[in-house]
Motif scaffolding. Structure first.
Motif, PDB file in Angstrom:
ATOM      1  N   GLN A   1      71.164  53.292  28.516  1.00 32.16           N
ATOM      2  CA  GLN A   1      71.518  51.938  28.914  1.00 32.16           C
ATOM      3  C   GLN A   1      72.644  51.331  28.078  1.00 32.16           C
ATOM      4  O   GLN A   1      73.434  50.523  28.593  1.00 32.16           O
ATOM      5  N   GLY A   2      72.771  51.715  26.811  1.00 36.96           N
ATOM      6  CA  GLY A   2      73.861  51.201  26.008  1.00 36.96           C
ATOM      7  C   GLY A   2      75.208  51.570  26.592  1.00 36.96           C
ATOM      8  O   GLY A   2      76.112  50.734  26.704  1.00 36.96           O
TER       9      GLY A   2
ATOM     10  N   LEU B   1      61.178  47.866  22.830  1.00 41.12           N
ATOM     11  CA  LEU B   1      61.692  47.749  21.467  1.00 41.12           C
ATOM     12  C   LEU B   1      60.749  48.461  20.496  1.00 41.12           C
ATOM     13  O   LEU B   1      59.551  48.571  20.770  1.00 41.12           O
ATOM     14  N   PRO B   2      61.277  48.947  19.362  1.00 43.90           N
ATOM     15  CA  PRO B   2      62.683  48.870  18.954  1.00 43.90           C
ATOM     16  C   PRO B   2      63.521  49.919  19.660  1.00 43.90           C
ATOM     17  O   PRO B   2      62.996  50.935  20.134  1.00 43.90           O
ATOM     18  N   ILE B   3      64.827  49.658  19.732  1.00 46.24           N
ATOM     19  CA  ILE B   3      65.732  50.630  20.326  1.00 46.24           C
ATOM     20  C   ILE B   3      67.009  50.645  19.500  1.00 46.24           C
ATOM     21  O   ILE B   3      67.575  49.590  19.187  1.00 46.24           O
ATOM     22  N   PRO B   4      67.466  51.828  19.081  1.00 43.69           N
ATOM     23  CA  PRO B   4      68.673  51.923  18.247  1.00 43.69           C
ATOM     24  C   PRO B   4      69.919  51.733  19.103  1.00 43.69           C
ATOM     25  O   PRO B   4      70.468  52.693  19.643  1.00 43.69           O
ATOM     26  N   MET B   5      70.393  50.511  19.230  1.00 43.94           N
ATOM     27  CA  MET B   5      71.516  50.232  20.124  1.00 43.94           C
ATOM     28  C   MET B   5      72.350  49.094  19.536  1.00 43.94           C
ATOM     29  O   MET B   5      71.894  47.948  19.507  1.00 43.94           O
ATOM     30  N   PRO B   6      73.549  49.384  19.053  1.00 38.94           N
ATOM     31  CA  PRO B   6      74.386  48.319  18.470  1.00 38.94           C
ATOM     32  C   PRO B   6      75.046  47.463  19.541  1.00 38.94           C
ATOM     33  O   PRO B   6      75.148  47.861  20.707  1.00 38.94           O
TER      34      PRO B   6
ATOM     35  N   PHE C   1      60.892  53.234  20.165  1.00 39.00           N
ATOM     36  CA  PHE C   1      59.479  52.987  20.452  1.00 39.00           C
ATOM     37  C   PHE C   1      58.706  54.305  20.436  1.00 39.00           C
ATOM     38  O   PHE C   1      57.615  54.386  19.855  1.00 39.00           O
ATOM     39  N   ALA C   2      59.257  55.340  21.084  1.00 40.60           N
ATOM     40  CA  ALA C   2      58.567  56.626  21.186  1.00 40.60           C
ATOM     41  C   ALA C   2      58.404  57.299  19.834  1.00 40.60           C
ATOM     42  O   ALA C   2      57.565  58.196  19.683  1.00 40.60           O
ATOM     43  N   GLN C   3      59.183  56.884  18.845  1.00 46.67           N
ATOM     44  CA  GLN C   3      59.067  57.457  17.502  1.00 46.67           C
ATOM     45  C   GLN C   3      58.233  56.587  16.574  1.00 46.67           C
ATOM     46  O   GLN C   3      57.443  57.106  15.782  1.00 46.67           O
TER      47      GLN C   3
ATOM     48  N   PRO D   1      46.883  46.822  15.805  1.00 41.11           N
ATOM     49  CA  PRO D   1      47.339  47.954  16.620  1.00 41.11           C
ATOM     50  C   PRO D   1      48.844  47.902  16.846  1.00 41.11           C
ATOM     51  O   PRO D   1      49.471  46.842  16.715  1.00 41.11           O
ATOM     52  N   PRO D   2      49.432  49.034  17.181  1.00 45.47           N
ATOM     53  CA  PRO D   2      50.848  49.006  17.604  1.00 45.47           C
ATOM     54  C   PRO D   2      50.997  48.107  18.825  1.00 45.47           C
ATOM     55  O   PRO D   2      50.051  47.916  19.599  1.00 45.47           O
ATOM     56  N   ARG D   3      52.177  47.572  19.006  1.00 47.50           N
ATOM     57  CA  ARG D   3      52.434  46.644  20.102  1.00 47.50           C
ATOM     58  C   ARG D   3      53.559  47.176  20.997  1.00 47.50           C
ATOM     59  O   ARG D   3      54.444  47.907  20.534  1.00 47.50           O
ATOM     60  N   GLU D   4      53.486  46.785  22.252  1.00 52.25           N
ATOM     61  CA  GLU D   4      54.570  47.084  23.184  1.00 52.25           C
ATOM     62  C   GLU D   4      55.364  45.805  23.418  1.00 52.25           C
ATOM     63  O   GLU D   4      54.820  44.795  23.848  1.00 52.25           O
ATOM     64  N   ARG D   5      56.669  45.868  23.110  1.00 49.01           N
ATOM     65  CA  ARG D   5      57.553  44.722  23.348  1.00 49.01           C
ATOM     66  C   ARG D   5      58.582  45.129  24.387  1.00 49.01           C
ATOM     67  O   ARG D   5      59.451  45.967  24.129  1.00 49.01           O
ATOM     68  N   LEU D   6      58.463  44.553  25.574  1.00 47.80           N
ATOM     69  CA  LEU D   6      59.434  44.792  26.639  1.00 47.80           C
ATOM     70  C   LEU D   6      60.495  43.711  26.575  1.00 47.80           C
ATOM     71  O   LEU D   6      60.179  42.520  26.480  1.00 47.80           O
ATOM     72  N   ALA D   7      61.750  44.132  26.619  1.00 43.09           N
ATOM     73  CA  ALA D   7      62.840  43.180  26.426  1.00 43.09           C
ATOM     74  C   ALA D   7      63.951  43.406  27.436  1.00 43.09           C
ATOM     75  O   ALA D   7      64.181  44.533  27.896  1.00 43.09           O
TER      76      ALA D   7
END
Length: 342
Positions: free
Chosen positions: A176-177, A192-197, A246-248, A309-315
């Motif tokens: 998507q970047g 999120l998180p996503i490594p995208m500058p 997120f997957a990591q 717990p881990p969280r899911e953040r949709l952005a």
């Protein structure tokens, strides 16, 4: 009288006002742009699209499939572009194509042109804006509806009436970047998180993850369990590229809590495959927010054995510094989304 003549006449009469630093400087900018445009009169925007698609696909055959043209035709168009540039842009081999040093320089200079042209058209066009939105796998339908309603009621051109039209399309988060930079999508929906500058983010959902399993699963009858119980289960997870970051981070967080999960990657784009995998594999569980699966009759949801717990953040994401970034900030304020700058 031409538009340029009319503008020049206004400038000479001391009435030029184009919102630029000064009439002489503006004159220089316009005349320089005219010269640049004349030098590239025989360039075709589709050749830039072909070039960018080959760069992204890595092979001419894969790019031809994406563009829905024949491979020989695409190869011919790329050769024509190289002839016009006056230098080879690709090194061709049995493994695919690689950019030459000239090709890398060409890419660096032209990759922003499609987005700039799209922005220029949007700034002038009175018609409703059509926004393409890339959607990563596994996003619940109610999130898509929320984003659709929020963005479709916003226009990038304040003072005009009407609604923007949104077109949702599947797109791996890892892609998507690049799609945003090339102007192929206006917004993306990711985890999120996503490594995208160079992107801004607006968090639409932020929910704790819990364990999802088939109703027939041995753990489904229990309301609570331990990390040791989960350690014997495999985790249905995201394929490479679907949710980088997120997957990591989530499996790493689970390992710190006591569950070193063995991952079982599955295509998350199709809900039927997700449910089928859980129903047909006895030692397989997944992680989802409760709301994402509570209406699925074949699955059950259980909380993880932790208070954190881990969280899911949709952005929703878009390129920073542009008009869509301003729109996303305004929409976030109206709808209570958490807006995150770079």
């Amino acid at each position: 009288m031409s538009v340029l003549d009319e503008w020049t006449g206004r400038r000479a009469a001391g009435r030029a006002d184009l919102g630029t630093p000064g009439p002489d400087q503006t004159d220089d900018v316009v005349l320089r742009a005219m010269t640049d445009a004349r030098d590239v009169d025989d360039f075709d925007m589709r050749h830039l699209r072909y070039f960018l698609t080959v760069v992204r696909a890595g092979t001419v055959s894969a790019a031809a499939q994406q563009l829905r043209i024949s491979q020989p035709s695409l190869s011919q168009q790329i050769r024509r572009l190289e002839q016009r540039v006056g230098a080879p842009l690709f090194i061709r081999s049995s493994r695919g194509v690689e950019l030459t040093s000239g090709g890398r320089a060409f890419l660096r200079e032209i990759q922003g042109i499609p987005g700039q042209l799209r922005s220029a058209i949007a700034a002038a066009a009175p018609a409703p804006r059509i926004w393409s939105v890339g959607v990563c796998g596994g996003v619940p339908a109610d999130v898509l509806i929320e984003v659709q309603n929020a963005l479709s009621g916003s226009r990038p051109d304040s003072g005009r009436t009407g609604e923007a039209t949104l077109r949702m399309r599947p797109a791996d988060a890892a892609d998507q970047g690049e799609l945003l930079r090339h102007g192929e999508i206006a917004f993306g929906i990711v985890r999120l998180p996503i490594p995208m500058p160079h992107v801004v983010r607006a968090v639409v959902r932020d929910e704790p993850l819990g364990v999802v399993m088939a109703r027939e699963h041995p753990l489904a009858a229990r309301t609570d369990f331990t990390w040791s119980d989960l350690d014997r289960q495999r985790l249905l997870w995201y394929e490479d590229g679907c949710a980088p970051g997120f997957a990591q981070t989530v499996p790493a967080q689970l390992a710190r809590l006591g569950w070193s999960a063995v991952l079982h990657p599955v295509n998350q784009d199709q809900d039927a495959l997700f449910v089928h995998a859980l129903q047909t594999t006895g030692d397989l569980v997944a992680l989802r927010p409760r709301r994402a699966v509570e209406r699925e009759p074949h699955l059950v949801w259980r909380p993880l054995p932790t208070t954190r717990p881990p969280r899911e953040r949709l952005a929703v994401i878009t390129v920073s510094g542009g008009r869509t970034a301003r729109v996303l900030r305004e929409v976030s304020a109206r709808h209570g989304w958490t807006f995150l700058a770079e």
